[in-house]
Design an enzyme around this catalytic site. Structure first.
Site, PDB file in Angstrom:
ATOM      1  CE  LYS A 125     -86.319  25.797  25.068  1.00 43.70           C
ATOM      2  NZ  LYS A 125     -85.716  24.731  25.890  1.00 43.70           N
TER       3      LYS A 125
HETATM    4  N1  GLU Z   1     -87.807  21.988  27.096  1.00 45.55           N
HETATM    5  C1  GLU Z   1     -87.029  20.849  27.476  1.00 45.55           C
HETATM    6  C2  GLU Z   1     -85.548  21.191  27.484  1.00 45.55           C
HETATM    7  O1  GLU Z   1     -85.178  22.319  27.622  1.00 45.55           O
HETATM    8  C3  GLU Z   1     -87.366  19.619  26.657  1.00 45.55           C
HETATM    9  C4  GLU Z   1     -87.163  19.716  25.180  1.00 45.55           C
HETATM   10  C5  GLU Z   1     -87.696  18.518  24.402  1.00 45.55           C
HETATM   11  O2  GLU Z   1     -88.175  17.582  25.005  1.00 45.55           O
HETATM   12  O3  GLU Z   1     -87.610  18.578  23.182  1.00 45.55           O
HETATM   13  O4  GLU Z   1     -84.715  20.329  27.425  1.00 45.55           O
END
Ligand code: GLU
Length: 435
Positions: A125
């Site tokens: 993240k």
């Molecule tokens: N931000 C989204 C999540 O928390 C998607 C992450 C992604 O598609 O890599 O799952």
């Protein structure tokens, strides 16, 4: 007393291990959730500490020249929690409250989420501590470009693939893809997902998280004899997850009786006209001023009687106090980490089913996976193909998690963590330690 959140996380880290589980922040919640899986790991327990130690955490300075000629600095992060099962995968959040601690937890939840639904990714993240509304479009683009360059040493189509999250969208991904590609000297569409269709994005990606929330709510309802049609639904957050989720509930015949975003908290027991609320938000930047529902106090919002309560905003929203007042049959976590572990216990004691974030909101990263596969093969699928495959993966994951929860008499969250931790730690054990 100064609000500790006013300090930059670098200041707060001084003299503190970033692994300090005593901090009352999201990382501590994540660690507690991992601990709950310990009795179910068998021989793999030997490796459990792996999950409490993010593999890699990069903090970057993001300086830009502002429109008025001054220089401003923003704090950015990219955390790769685990790369045991494949490249890192997870969104990038632009928000004024982003901290390293929060990004670590969000990266950890991505590891669990990706493993729980069987995607061949680790967990990662990123984030920048910035309020996107406080800077101009040009400034935001410069922030995004500099951040992408700074984290360019750890991301890439086969290393770690960012995507949108709170405060970012397809345009952010276009800028990130372009910046990474310019630095590399060749176009690399697969470095990010959630891109515009013209740049190798996938049909259905934008709706995917909300669609997954709807599918898992429907599955939970099926097990509890609680049909979506006619069900009362309360949704906190009206962006890409809550807004689209609300629309899908509405289209399926549910009555969405309350919605909330950062500008307003609204109720209408007769059912809110969700397409009208979405139009209002698109035109005015938020729900404030929407005439189709009446304002309600946020604490009363959590106590509304309903069948499905969908927290789809930020983490830590459902606290113990709020959980004690919830009058929903099912909580479907559209957001990441909206329920604290203690509140989770309160909901369970009160017989309220929680469909955990790592399952309920996994639709987004699942279609991100499809996007990444399509970019690699340069062969694109139809929207029906995407939605069919998404449906199959979500229903399959729901069924497998439900089964473990029944067999072991644990919550759906612990069941999802059991499946995921087994997958991650098995990969860890089989790879062995280097050197
Ligand atoms: N931000 C989204 C999540 O928390 C998607 C992450 C992604 O598609 O890599 O799952």
């Amino acid at each position: 007393m100064a609000n500790p959140r006013d300090k930059s996380s670098l200041d707060r880290l001084a003299g503190l291990s970033y692994l300090n589980p005593a901090a009352p922040e999201p990382w501590a919640s994540f660690v507690e959730q991992i601990e709950r899986v310990r009795p179910h790991l068998g021989e793999l327990e030997r490796w459990i500490e792996t999950l409490k130690h993010p593999k890699r955490a990069l903090i970057v300075d993001v300086p830009i020249e502002r429109d008025d000629g001054t220089v401003a600095h923003y704090e950015g992060y990219r955390v790769q929690h685990s790369l045991s099962r494949g490249p890192g995968k997870g969104g990038v959040r632009f928000h004024p409250d982003v901290t390293l601690n929060e990004v670590m937890a969000l990266a950890g939840w991505m590891t669990i989420k990706n493993a729980a639904v069987g995607l061949p990714f680790g967990g990662a993240k990123g984030g920048i501590r910035v309020d996107p509304a406080s800077v101009s479009k040009g400034e935001l683009q410069r922030i995004t470009r500099r951040y992408t360059s700074e984290i360019g040493i750890v991301i890439g189509p086969d290393k770690d693939i960012p995507a949108p999250d709170v405060g970012t969208n397809a345009m952010t991904m276009a800028v990130m893809m372009d910046t990474f590609s310019m630095n590399r000297g060749g176009t690399a569409t697969g470095v990010v997902t959630g891109k515009p269709i013209a740049l190798g994005g996938s049909l259905g990606r934008q709706e995917a998280t909300g669609r997954g929330v709807y599918i898992t709510a429907r599955e939970a309802g099926r097990h509890l004899q609680l049909p979506i049609e006619g069900a009362r639904v309360v949704v906190q957050g009206f962006g890409n997850v809550g807004g689209i989720g609300a629309r899908l509930f509405h289209e399926a015949g549910a009555r969405v009786i309350a919605i909330a975003d950062h500008t307003a908290t609204l109720v209408n027991e007769a059912g809110i006209d969700i397409p009208a609320a979405l139009e209002h938000t698109a035109a005015h930047g938020g729900l404030a001023g929407f005439a189709g529902a009446a304002p309600i106090d946020i604490e009363d919002f959590w106590r509304l009687q309903c069948e499905f309560l969908v927290p789809a905003a930020l983490e830590g929203q459902l606290t113990v106090d709020r959980a004690a007042g919830v009058r929903a049959r099912v909580v479907v976590e559209g957001a990441n980490g909206p329920t604290t572990p203690a509140a989770d216990d309160v909901l369970r004691e009160r017989g309220i089913l929680v469909v955990p974030d790592v399952l309920a909101n996994a639709g987004g990263v699942t279609v991100s996976y499809f996007e990444w596969v399509q970019d690699f093969s340069s062969f694109f699928w139809t929207e029906d193909e995407i939605n069919d495959r998404l449906e199959r993966i979500m229903v399959g994951a729901f069924g497998a998690i439900w089964k473990i929860a029944e067999e072991k008499r644990v919550s759906l969250r612990t069941a999802a963590f059991i499946i995921a931790c087994h997958r991650v730690l098995e990969a860890r054990a089989e790879r062995g330690l280097y050197p």
